[in-house]
Design an enzyme around this catalytic site. Sequence first.
Site, PDB file in Angstrom:
ATOM      1  N   SER A 133       0.792  -1.774   0.140  1.00 17.48           N
ATOM      2  CA  SER A 133      -0.169  -0.025  -0.213  1.00 17.48           C
ATOM      3  C   SER A 133       1.003   1.230   0.011  1.00 17.48           C
ATOM      4  O   SER A 133       1.642   1.363  -0.928  1.00 17.48           O
ATOM      5  CB  SER A 133      -1.081  -0.044   1.546  1.00 17.48           C
TER       6      SER A 133
ATOM      7  N   ASP B 206      -9.929  -5.003  -5.411  1.00 15.82           N
ATOM      8  CA  ASP B 206      -9.456  -3.946  -4.452  1.00 15.82           C
ATOM      9  C   ASP B 206      -9.791  -2.488  -4.517  1.00 15.82           C
ATOM     10  O   ASP B 206     -10.324  -1.788  -5.983  1.00 15.82           O
ATOM     11  CB  ASP B 206      -7.632  -3.531  -4.151  1.00 15.82           C
TER      12      ASP B 206
ATOM     13  N   HIS C  55      -7.510  -5.807  -0.799  1.00 17.06           N
ATOM     14  CA  HIS C  55      -6.536  -4.489  -0.447  1.00 17.06           C
ATOM     15  C   HIS C  55      -5.474  -5.329   0.607  1.00 17.06           C
ATOM     16  O   HIS C  55      -4.577  -5.557   0.293  1.00 17.06           O
ATOM     17  CB  HIS C  55      -7.174  -3.537   0.227  1.00 17.06           C
TER      18      HIS C  55
END
Length: 398
Positions: free
Chosen positions: A171, A341, A374
């Site tokens: 991320s 995601d 995610h």
Amino acid sequence: MAKYPSASILLLVALVSVSGVAQTSGHDIHNGICKSLVETRGYICQEHQVTTEDGYILGLQRIPYGRSGRNSATDQKPPVLLQHGLIMDAAAWLLNPPDQALAFILADKGFDVWLANARGTDSSRGHKSLTTNDPAYWEWTWEQLAAYDLPALFNYVNKQTGQKSHYVGHSLGTLTILAALSQQRLRNSLRSAALLTPIAYLGQISTLLIRVATQTFYAEQFYIVGVREFPPLPPLERTLQTTICIQPGVDCSNFLAAVTGLNCCLNPSSLDLYYNHTPQSTSTKNFIHLSQMIRSGTIRMFDYTLPLTNLQHYNTFTPPVYNMANIQKDIPLFLSYGGRDALSDVNDVKTLLNDLNDHDKDKLVEQYIEEYAHYDFIMGENARQKVYDPLLAFFRQH
């Protein structure tokens, strides 16, 4: 069972990415990461500290070898630096059982594992002259993580091991390495980089929760009233509960899925650990910067909004752009992203890949996992087979 954070504070935490441990969480991380998450699993863990050029003192944990590697402790093992995402710390890599968590898998496979903690998290709240009560301590965004934290961490690992490091970012940990590489930093200390759920372009984030928070300038409002550490104190979180979660089309009932996308494969016991270690602190200014990127769809330096103020900082009326096409074409890159995601949106990732279109073909690995969202990349029960085995093969090639 861990006490889950309220939806409103998680929304603050997740404005753009996800992950972390808050100062208000009540647990002592100095008796935490090494002692409770590593040593209890039968691994050796060392605590290190790294001071950045701008004075921040970062905590860095090291797992020098796997459970069966004590007799080979003096062998020269390839180092790998792991960088967590927003509102998380190094615990992100340690939440699953040892046969499922990336940090332990790497150690057992013969890597020298280094776990980074971004400034502001519980392991990295030191400074040469400031305390976390000083507003100036929090005057930074991910730009400074790319310009100061990552170079300091890479240099330290390089001096300790005498080798270039592999890198894994999740991320926000992908945005910082991409930004650094686009400015020709780290070239002499990086061996290869694996980017899990790449965050670069953010203009097509699909979660409505994030978009509402961004378009209503929540982070900016907190900054204006003097809140510099994010997430803010509990009385302020109630403002979100009475505004964003009641907006048409916003469903806070399954908050994690609403923010990150529908994760397919999370380990329930790992989720308990996750909630024990989130949210970690970052700066309000960091959230403002990320919000600017969502609204503009560009990867730019922080916008001070007033052209003259930008001119003072950048010698130009608008913030300079990070050009991903400037990344050196022979740096080995592994990009893995998911079809579900909601933060690292597939279309945003495609925009990044288009910037990397001229990258050396044998140096760029693209992996797409349709069912992943995610958090599956760091807590998925099957992430070892889906992501980590290909990642290990990539490291061994470089």
